[in-house]
Design a protein around this motif. Structure first.
Motif, PDB file in Angstrom:
ATOM      1  N   TRP A 357      55.881  24.215 110.478  1.00  0.00           N
ATOM      2  CA  TRP A 357      56.422  23.369 109.329  1.00  0.00           C
ATOM      3  C   TRP A 357      55.581  22.463 108.537  1.00  0.00           C
ATOM      4  O   TRP A 357      55.645  22.425 107.311  1.00  0.00           O
ATOM      5  CB  TRP A 357      57.826  22.677 109.679  1.00  0.00           C
ATOM      6  N   ALA A 361      54.373  22.888 104.781  1.00  0.00           N
ATOM      7  CA  ALA A 361      54.503  21.657 103.903  1.00  0.00           C
ATOM      8  C   ALA A 361      53.101  21.213 103.508  1.00  0.00           C
ATOM      9  O   ALA A 361      53.042  20.684 102.009  1.00  0.00           O
ATOM     10  CB  ALA A 361      55.215  20.601 104.460  1.00  0.00           C
ATOM     11  N   SER A 365      52.250  20.788  99.282  1.00  0.00           N
ATOM     12  CA  SER A 365      51.638  19.391  98.574  1.00  0.00           C
ATOM     13  C   SER A 365      50.416  19.512  98.084  1.00  0.00           C
ATOM     14  O   SER A 365      49.909  18.727  97.158  1.00  0.00           O
ATOM     15  CB  SER A 365      51.853  18.356  99.749  1.00  0.00           C
ATOM     16  N   SER A 474      54.247  15.250 104.623  1.00  0.00           N
ATOM     17  CA  SER A 474      54.121  16.810 105.300  1.00  0.00           C
ATOM     18  C   SER A 474      53.146  16.435 106.554  1.00  0.00           C
ATOM     19  O   SER A 474      53.407  17.337 107.737  1.00  0.00           O
ATOM     20  CB  SER A 474      53.354  17.724 104.273  1.00  0.00           C
TER      21      SER A 474
END
Length: 586
Positions: A357, A361, A365, A474
């Protein structure tokens, strides 16, 4: 301080435990999970274990502080010493070069003399580097001081996670190891606060560097009262001391014999060197995964954010050096918060999901940051030819953003993002540029003209701040911690120091490439293109992690090795089946 060298000690040889279904240990305790987990009794979290983790993690704090403090200090240093782009990159990257050699040396020291003496040696190096930096008379001595500090960073990064992991009980190993990562992110945040606090003082960068000596001194004296790693002592055959250390860390009422016996079984050979890592297929498989975790940790761009966050914010349109540093400190608060989120989730969600994850992320970003630069460029004030006969190569630039991509150019205009201006050769030590600016055709009596040396008026600066916050959030909950935790878990005890040393050196080698190339990349493929590149790497990292990384949550360090043994066996079996099919077809 005393050290425990394995050079003159021998270990009793045990057959390694391979736990597929059941393992019988001292006192008749049986592990039977169906997945190879050893069900040791869970010891309580003692105050001594907490103090050990916190004191060791000061090395992580120094790691974060000394790598991040340059972000704000560089804005002041490049003015004091008039640094070129290459010299700026050199000052930044020499710490990384020092860390590369420090991590290799830290691995050798950790194997030969123990984890504790190695961490204490790193503290001494930190103190020496802080002194050199604080009193540097020129940029060359400054660069040398950055290298010295880097050696300390390398020693800490190679030994602290291993030390905490080897001292921690299995059910708390991830949480306690992440304390080190929380301290790394806290060090980065405090570095930006220190940068902002000293930014208005003459030669404030000297105080920024000097502050790092304080935690190093605290760690050095704190380690006088901490023990050696029990797994290291066991590997050296010093079972009496290992039992005593384990008892002090687990509490007086906890039976440490099952855990000690498991350590003895895993320590079937003396601590090995780098050559042994290539001696068996499953060792090579472990080493490849460990190095790839560190490659992913770096090539997704984290340290270009940490080293150059202040410069990125200036490029995105933040006007003041001090304001830039305070914003960087605020952004780092987000980093610390989400590192704590990783601390909470690591022994609940597991290592593998957090890694996956986090990679996804980071990709998203990076797109936001790239878009902020595209908008900053497209809405940048136009650069028009000035009303002057002076020949100036900077006049060929078409916008403020384009103008300031060259160090020797400055944009002459107002603070309004809608007003055009001119691009002129900029010299911060003279008034020539300001005089030419005031003579430019567009300046009227009512204009407040100014030479903008390193920022452009930009209505989308908020998007860059948002992108940096999203990126650090993130990265923090997964990529910042998981590679270090995974690497400290997957190597067998006798190869853990050597393996972590080589993996950490890989990290610093990639870090060196990122820090040396960031400014050059932004000049050649633009800021937006650079973050598109990091985003693409994040996608590749997601795919690799999905297929290569096993879950290690809740497993003993000894059992994790068995995962890789089974993988190698499965691959060999699959290869035999493929050959059999081929022979049948033939």
């Amino acid at each position: 301080f005393t050290s425990t060298s394995c050079a003159n000690k021998t270990s009793n040889h045990y057959r390694p435990i391979v736990a597929h279904n059941a393992v019988t240990m001292a006192g008749g305790m049986v592990a039977d999970s169906g997945e190879g987990e050893t069900l040791l009794a869970k010891p309580p979290l003692t105050w001594r274990m907490i103090m050990l983790a916190i004191n060791a993690a000061i090395g992580g704090f120094l790691f974060g502080f000394d790598t991040s403090v340059i972000s704000g200090a560089l804005l002041l240093i490049k003015r004091d010493f008039t640094l070129t782009t290459f010299e700026q990159e050199l000052v930044v990257s020499l710490t990384v070069a020092g860390a590369f050699f420090g991590s290799l040396g830290g691995g050798v020291m950790s194997t030969s003399f123990g984890r504790k003496p190695s961490i204490m040696a790193g503290s001494v190096v930190f103190i020496a580097g802080a002194a050199v930096l604080a009193f540097a008379p020129d940029w060359i001595v400054l660069a040398a001081g950055r290298f010295v500090v880097g050696v300390g960073v390398g020693i800490a990064s190679a030994t602290v996670p291993t030390y905490i992991t080897e001292c921690s009980p299995a059910h708390l190993r991830g949480t306690l190891t992440v304390i080190n990562t929380v301290c790394v992110s806290s060090g980065q945040m405090i570095a930006n606060i220190v940068d902002a606090a000293f930014s208005t003082l003459p030669h404030g960068w000297r105080y920024m560097f000097a502050v790092s000596a304080v935690p190093a001194i605290i760690q050095l004296f704190g380690f006088l009262f901490l023990p050696e790693s029990p797994r290291y002592l066991t590997a050296c055959g010093d079972y009496k001391r290992a039992r005593k250390v384990l008892q002090s860390l687990r509490g007086p009422n906890h039976d440490v014999e099952p855990e000690l016996k498991l350590m003895k079984a895993a320590s079937s050979t003396k601590p090995g060197g780098l050559g042994q890592l290539f001696s068996k297929p499953h060792y090579r498989s472990i080493l490849l995964l460990a190095c790839m975790m560190q490659v992913i940790n770096q090539l997704t761009g984290i340290n270009c954010i940490m080293y150059y966050s202040s410069s990125i914010l200036k490029q995105a349109g933040i006007t003041s050096d001090t304001m830039t540093m305070w914003i960087s400190a605020g952004i780092d608060v987000v980093f610390v918060i989400f590192t704590v989120v990783g601390l909470i989730l690591v022994d609940r969600a597991g290592r593998r999901p957090l890694m996956l994850w986090s990679c996804v992320a980071v990709f998203l970003s990076c797109l936001v940051i790239a878009q902020s630069f595209l908008l900053a460029n497209s809405h940048s004030p136009a650069a028009l030819s000035p009303n002057t006969t002076v020949v100036d190569p900077c006049q060929a630039r078409t916008s403020c953003f384009d103008c300031l991509s060259v160090d020797s150019c400055g944009f002459c205009g107002t603070k309004s993002p809608t007003r055009s201006g001119t691009c002129l050769a900029f010299n911060s030590s003279s008034n020539t540029s300001l005089n030419l600016c005031n003579a430019s055709w567009f300046v009227s009596n009512n204009d407040a003209s100014i030479v903008l040396s390193n920022y452009c008026p930009n209505p989308y600066a908020w998007l860059a701040i948002l992108g940096l916050c999203l990126y650090l959030a993130s990265f923090a909950f997964g990529l910042t911690s998981m590679p270090w935790i995974i690497n400290s878990e997957i190597f067998p005890t006798h190869l853990r120091a050597a393996g972590n040393s080589l993996a950490t050196a890989t990290n610093w080698l990639c870090n060196l490439g990122v820090s040396l190339s960031f400014l050059t990349l932004t000049e050649n493929i633009t800021e937006a293109g650079t973050f598109w590149l990091y985003g693409g790497i994040s996608i590749v990292a997601t795919i690799y992690t999905y297929y290569a990384l096993p879950e290690t949550k809740g497993k003993s360090l000894e059992e994790i090795e068995d995962i890789f043994l089974r993988r190698v066996a499965d691959r060999r079996q699959a290869s035999k089946r493929d050959r059999s099919r081929y022979e049948v077809i033939q």
